[in-house]
Design an enzyme around this catalytic site. Structure first.
Site, PDB file in Angstrom:
ATOM      1  N   LEU A  79      30.330  34.741  38.219  1.00  9.19           N
ATOM      2  CA  LEU A  79      29.845  35.683  37.229  1.00  9.19           C
ATOM      3  C   LEU A  79      29.563  34.999  35.945  1.00  9.19           C
ATOM      4  CD1 LEU A  79      32.386  38.477  37.692  1.00  9.19           C
ATOM      5  CD2 LEU A  79      30.138  38.652  38.485  1.00  9.19           C
ATOM      6  N   ASP A  80      28.396  35.375  35.425  1.00 15.13           N
ATOM      7  CA  ASP A  80      28.017  35.078  33.925  1.00 15.13           C
ATOM      8  C   ASP A  80      28.907  34.986  32.921  1.00 15.13           C
ATOM      9  OD1 ASP A  80      25.587  34.862  35.344  1.00 15.13           O
ATOM     10  OD2 ASP A  80      24.938  36.820  34.530  1.00 15.13           O
TER      11      ASP A  80
END
Length: 365
Positions: free
Chosen positions: A229-230
């Site tokens: 995930l960013d």
């Protein structure tokens, strides 16, 4: 003559030893009278075991008896003879067979017995573990509860329903399912973390930033994350030590879908969803959404839901930005069949066995 004879006969002394033997002996050892029983000497006292038909009075150390062989009432024992009860009744001697049985029983009681071996089912000499033990370790409940699952024919091994208790399986090779869902039979761990914004999607960070490893530092088993995930993206991310499952969940071949909620600014055109489903041209190729819908609209603020099976870097942000709607906030709300639900930000929870089975079925494990 008569008077002299009468006088001579009446003047006889019965205690004297003369007079033709008419007198009785004092001690009863002589004459014609009955013989008095004498007290036996210690060396003559014997235990009367009976069974010989001989009266105890005629044996050395026997008890005084009458003519018919009964013990005389009120006679005290002298250490020999048969014991008597109330009323002079004879108590029979204890048989030697009973003594032998008592002795044998005592020997068995005090003899050293071998250790009690545990009961095993047929085939216990085979390799593997009992099925109920494997199910219990996988989190299906107690061993008794797992035995009930087997009795209800809800468990299958390698495609066959198990109908008997005590089946032994190899956790590393055999496929075990309960109600059609695969059970993680090995010591695998599966967690879901609601990653906060600002956390790096790595287990360790050389720059000292907060990372996923900070949430599992007290775990003895090394875990790794499934996908990424960013840093600024929030939401669900899976942690496990099951390498094959993690690989398949991120492989494009299996097309595991992920759902995101994105906060963007409007107004939005009606055909935005169609544009995303048809595909958006990015610098690394086309990207297509599997599903799009508007969840909430407050003035110019929109909350939209995007579902896609691709996992390229920043793909949701890039797609919406390319369509003309930059993302203000992004949250992943589900990973395959596992929803985020009401799990709080920064909280780690262990997946249930049902959820693990659903993940495995999703990727054909």
């Amino acid at each position: 003559m008569r008077s002299s004879d009468r006088n001579s006969g009446g003047n006889r002394n019965p205690r004297s030893g003369g007079g033709g033997g008419a007198g009785r002996p004092r001690d009863g050892r002589g004459g014609d009278g009955p013989e008095r029983p004498r007290r036996p000497r210690p060396e003559e006292r014997r235990y009367d075991v009976g069974g010989t038909g001989q009266s105890g009075a005629n044996k050395p150390g026997g008890m005084p008896r009458t003519k018919d062989g009964a013990v005389k009432p009120g006679t005290k024992g002298t250490g020999g003879g048969k014991p008597t009860g109330r009323g002079g009744r004879t108590i029979p001697a204890r048989p030697r067979e009973l003594d032998a049985q008592i002795e044998e029983r005592n020997r068995e009681r005090h003899s050293k017995r071998g250790p009690a071996l545990p009961k095993t089912f047929p085939g216990a000499e085979q390799e593997g573990e009992r099925l109920q033990k494997v199910l219990a370790r996988a989190g299906m409940g107690s061993r008794r509860a797992c035995e009930e699952l087997i009795d209800q024919r809800r468990v299958e091994v390698n495609g066959r329903i198990v109908t008997e208790q005590g089946l032994r399986v190899d956790p590393e090779r055999d496929e075990v399912k309960v109600d059609g869902l695969t059970v993680a039979t090995q010591s695998y761990l599966f967690f879901a973390l609601n990653k906060p914004a600002g956390v790096v999607s790595t287990m360790e960070d050389p720059d000292g930033r907060q990372c996923l490893g900070d949430y599992v530092t007290n775990r003895e088993t090394r875990l790794f994350h499934v996908g990424r995930l960013d840093t600024e993206t929030e939401g669900i991310i899976l942690l496990t030590n099951h390498g094959e499952l993690a690989h398949r969940l991120t492989h494009p071949r299996y097309g595991v879908k992920k759902t995101y909620l994105a906060a963007i600014q409007g107004p939005l055109p009606r055909d935005l969803g169609k544009q995303l489903k048809d595909g958006i041209q990015l610098e690394d190729g086309w990207a297509r959404a599997d599903h799009f819908r508007i969840v909430q609209n407050t003035g110019k603020n929109y909350l939209v839901e995007v579902t896609l099976h691709e996992g390229r870097k920043h793909i949701v942000r890039r797609m919406l930005a390319e369509a003309g709607y930059p993302v203000d906030r992004l949250v992943r709300t589900s990973f395959g069949p596992i929803p985020l639900g009401d799990q709080k930000s920064g909280w780690l929870r262990r997946l249930t066995n049902t959820e693990v089975g659903m993940l495995m079925r999703e990727v054909e494990l």
